[in-house]
Design a protein around this motif. Structure first.
Motif, PDB file in Angstrom:
ATOM      1  N   THR A 221       5.500   9.181 -14.487  1.00  0.00           N
ATOM      2  CA  THR A 221       6.491   9.158 -13.363  1.00  0.00           C
ATOM      3  C   THR A 221       6.740   8.137 -12.560  1.00  0.00           C
ATOM      4  OG1 THR A 221       5.501  10.652 -11.730  1.00  0.00           O
ATOM      5  CG2 THR A 221       6.134  11.771 -13.816  1.00  0.00           C
ATOM      6  N   LEU A 222       6.053   6.991 -12.571  1.00  0.00           N
ATOM      7  CA  LEU A 222       6.491   6.054 -11.568  1.00  0.00           C
ATOM      8  C   LEU A 222       7.540   5.280 -11.789  1.00  0.00           C
ATOM      9  CD1 LEU A 222       3.987   4.031  -9.603  1.00  0.00           C
ATOM     10  CD2 LEU A 222       5.584   2.800 -10.885  1.00  0.00           C
ATOM     11  N   MET A 223       8.219   5.117 -10.752  1.00  0.00           N
ATOM     12  CA  MET A 223       9.614   4.129 -10.711  1.00  0.00           C
ATOM     13  C   MET A 223       9.396   3.153  -9.555  1.00  0.00           C
ATOM     14  SD  MET A 223      12.749   3.439  -9.340  1.00  0.00           S
ATOM     15  CE  MET A 223      12.993   4.834  -8.114  1.00  0.00           C
ATOM     16  N   CYS A 224       9.890   1.855  -9.840  1.00  0.00           N
ATOM     17  CA  CYS A 224       9.849   1.140  -8.661  1.00  0.00           C
ATOM     18  C   CYS A 224      11.024   0.274  -8.736  1.00  0.00           C
ATOM     19  CB  CYS A 224       8.524   0.453  -8.551  1.00  0.00           C
ATOM     20  SG  CYS A 224       8.453  -1.030 -10.157  1.00  0.00           S
ATOM     21  N   GLN A 225      11.782  -0.185  -7.418  1.00  0.00           N
ATOM     22  CA  GLN A 225      12.962  -0.806  -7.531  1.00  0.00           C
ATOM     23  C   GLN A 225      12.854  -1.570  -6.348  1.00  0.00           C
ATOM     24  OE1 GLN A 225      15.741   2.124  -7.559  1.00  0.00           O
ATOM     25  NE2 GLN A 225      15.985   2.410  -5.548  1.00  0.00           N
ATOM     26  N   VAL A 226      13.496  -2.792  -6.483  1.00  0.00           N
ATOM     27  CA  VAL A 226      13.980  -3.573  -5.170  1.00  0.00           C
ATOM     28  C   VAL A 226      15.394  -3.253  -4.825  1.00  0.00           C
ATOM     29  CG1 VAL A 226      14.357  -5.977  -4.227  1.00  0.00           C
ATOM     30  CG2 VAL A 226      12.438  -5.341  -5.816  1.00  0.00           C
ATOM     31  N   SER A 227      15.753  -2.977  -3.750  1.00  0.00           N
ATOM     32  CA  SER A 227      17.144  -2.539  -3.400  1.00  0.00           C
ATOM     33  C   SER A 227      17.997  -3.512  -3.405  1.00  0.00           C
ATOM     34  CB  SER A 227      17.100  -1.722  -1.902  1.00  0.00           C
ATOM     35  OG  SER A 227      18.385  -1.733  -1.431  1.00  0.00           O
ATOM     36  N   GLU A 228      19.256  -3.146  -4.012  1.00  0.00           N
ATOM     37  CA  GLU A 228      20.261  -4.264  -4.274  1.00  0.00           C
ATOM     38  C   GLU A 228      21.003  -4.569  -2.723  1.00  0.00           C
ATOM     39  OE1 GLU A 228      24.652  -4.703  -6.645  1.00  0.00           O
ATOM     40  OE2 GLU A 228      22.657  -3.760  -7.542  1.00  0.00           O
ATOM     41  N   VAL A 229      20.969  -3.500  -1.968  1.00  0.00           N
ATOM     42  CA  VAL A 229      21.359  -3.596  -0.616  1.00  0.00           C
ATOM     43  C   VAL A 229      20.667  -4.140   0.482  1.00  0.00           C
ATOM     44  CG1 VAL A 229      22.469  -2.150   1.360  1.00  0.00           C
ATOM     45  CG2 VAL A 229      22.815  -1.384  -0.961  1.00  0.00           C
ATOM     46  N   SER A 230      19.608  -3.737   0.549  1.00  0.00           N
ATOM     47  CA  SER A 230      18.502  -4.326   1.738  1.00  0.00           C
ATOM     48  C   SER A 230      17.329  -5.097   1.302  1.00  0.00           C
ATOM     49  CB  SER A 230      17.874  -3.003   2.398  1.00  0.00           C
ATOM     50  OG  SER A 230      16.905  -2.468   1.656  1.00  0.00           O
ATOM     51  N   GLY A 231      16.905  -5.300  -0.036  1.00  0.00           N
ATOM     52  CA  GLY A 231      15.805  -6.106  -0.535  1.00  0.00           C
ATOM     53  C   GLY A 231      14.586  -5.117  -0.328  1.00  0.00           C
ATOM     54  N   TRP A 232      14.553  -3.909   0.115  1.00  0.00           N
ATOM     55  CA  TRP A 232      13.396  -3.259   0.178  1.00  0.00           C
ATOM     56  C   TRP A 232      12.708  -2.974  -1.027  1.00  0.00           C
ATOM     57  CZ3 TRP A 232      11.368   0.260   4.625  1.00  0.00           C
ATOM     58  CH2 TRP A 232      11.907  -0.078   5.941  1.00  0.00           C
ATOM     59  N   LEU A 233      11.241  -2.839  -1.161  1.00  0.00           N
ATOM     60  CA  LEU A 233      10.554  -2.401  -2.249  1.00  0.00           C
ATOM     61  C   LEU A 233      10.301  -0.839  -2.160  1.00  0.00           C
ATOM     62  CD1 LEU A 233       8.907  -2.878  -4.699  1.00  0.00           C
ATOM     63  CD2 LEU A 233       6.858  -3.248  -3.229  1.00  0.00           C
ATOM     64  N   ARG A 234      10.655  -0.086  -3.194  1.00  0.00           N
ATOM     65  CA  ARG A 234      10.416   1.462  -3.332  1.00  0.00           C
ATOM     66  C   ARG A 234       9.600   1.621  -4.528  1.00  0.00           C
ATOM     67  NH1 ARG A 234      13.070   5.884  -1.077  1.00  0.00           N
ATOM     68  NH2 ARG A 234      12.861   7.859  -2.558  1.00  0.00           N
ATOM     69  N   VAL A 235       8.438   2.280  -4.312  1.00  0.00           N
ATOM     70  CA  VAL A 235       7.611   2.674  -5.481  1.00  0.00           C
ATOM     71  C   VAL A 235       7.551   4.227  -5.397  1.00  0.00           C
ATOM     72  CG1 VAL A 235       5.310   2.466  -6.328  1.00  0.00           C
ATOM     73  CG2 VAL A 235       6.250   0.432  -5.265  1.00  0.00           C
ATOM     74  N   GLU A 236       7.911   4.843  -6.421  1.00  0.00           N
ATOM     75  CA  GLU A 236       7.981   6.337  -6.345  1.00  0.00           C
ATOM     76  C   GLU A 236       7.205   7.127  -7.422  1.00  0.00           C
ATOM     77  OE1 GLU A 236      12.119   8.363  -6.887  1.00  0.00           O
ATOM     78  OE2 GLU A 236      12.412   6.734  -5.655  1.00  0.00           O
ATOM     79  N   PHE A 237       6.669   8.124  -7.287  1.00  0.00           N
ATOM     80  CA  PHE A 237       6.077   8.989  -8.336  1.00  0.00           C
ATOM     81  C   PHE A 237       6.209  10.634  -8.029  1.00  0.00           C
ATOM     82  CE2 PHE A 237       3.398   6.710  -5.620  1.00  0.00           C
ATOM     83  CZ  PHE A 237       2.490   7.879  -5.267  1.00  0.00           C
ATOM     84  N   GLN A 238       5.933  11.342  -8.796  1.00  0.00           N
ATOM     85  CA  GLN A 238       5.870  12.801  -8.891  1.00  0.00           C
ATOM     86  C   GLN A 238       4.493  13.250  -8.589  1.00  0.00           C
ATOM     87  OE1 GLN A 238       8.945  14.391  -9.227  1.00  0.00           O
ATOM     88  NE2 GLN A 238       8.162  16.119  -8.605  1.00  0.00           N
ATOM     89  N   VAL A 239       4.089  14.035  -7.679  1.00  0.00           N
ATOM     90  CA  VAL A 239       2.967  14.731  -7.577  1.00  0.00           C
ATOM     91  C   VAL A 239       3.074  16.295  -7.464  1.00  0.00           C
ATOM     92  CG1 VAL A 239       0.630  15.193  -6.401  1.00  0.00           C
ATOM     93  CG2 VAL A 239       1.995  12.951  -6.431  1.00  0.00           C
TER      94      VAL A 239
END
Length: 182
Positions: A152-170
């Motif tokens: 369930t992991l997904m990661c992205q670099v925001s198109e708007v801000s450049g922030w890194l976001r790593v998310e997953f389900q628990v």
């Protein structure tokens, strides 16, 4: 080091008061909008964790570091500086998660923290290649980069801000680590 802990739950629409707080920054947004119209956000953070349980219309933001110059840079570089070494990168993210978990265990955030402590290290390790590619993209400022991982992991670099976001389900909670670039 946990600088500030902010547990916020909003159940209705709240007018946006932050300066264009896009979802990829320290936010949780239960009805995906930009700026968030049903969730929580932190204006002055550079890294944080969010927990969302959409079925309960509930979210929480835990700040790990504030945007305060040297403190911001050291936290960001601790994670992003490990981009070329997957084992060190995962170790740095696991350390950040353990700091979050220590605080989360002292509050009712809706996350089964004991279960999270069992599964998150495995999720991060199983996705070290995906996380490394996302961190590389963040350090190279490749906005709009997005990868789906395993467990369930997904990661992205925001198109708007450049922030890194790593998310997953628990369990029923969606957990995300968000970090800005220096």
């Amino acid at each position: 080091m946990m600088a500030v802990v902010s547990s916020v739950a909003f159940f209705g629409a709240v007018p946006a008061s932050a300066e264009n707080p896009s979802r990829d920054k320290c936010t949780c947004d239960l009805e995906k909008g930009d700026p968030p119209t049903n969730g929580a956000w932190v204006q002055n953070a550079t890294s944080c964790w969010s927990t969302e349980i959409r079925e309960r219309q509930w979210c929480d933001v835990t700040v790990q570091s504030l945007a305060t110059g040297a403190g911001q840079t050291s936290v960001v570089l601790e994670v992003l500086g490990q981009a070329r070494d997957p084992a060190s990168l995962v170790a740095a993210m696991q350390e950040r998660f353990q700091q979050f978990a220590a605080t989360a265990s002292r509050s009712d955030i809706g996350l089964d923290i004991n279960r999270a402590r069992e599964v998150v290290p495995g999720i991060l390790k199983a996705n070290d290649d995906v996380i490394q590619r996302c961190v590389d993209a963040a350090t190279e400022r490749k906005r709009g980069f997005r990868l789906e991982g395993r467990d369930t992991l997904m990661c992205q670099v925001s198109e708007v801000s450049g922030w890194l976001r790593v998310e997953f389900q628990v369990g029923e909670a969606r957990v995300a680590y968000m970090i800005g670039t220096p």
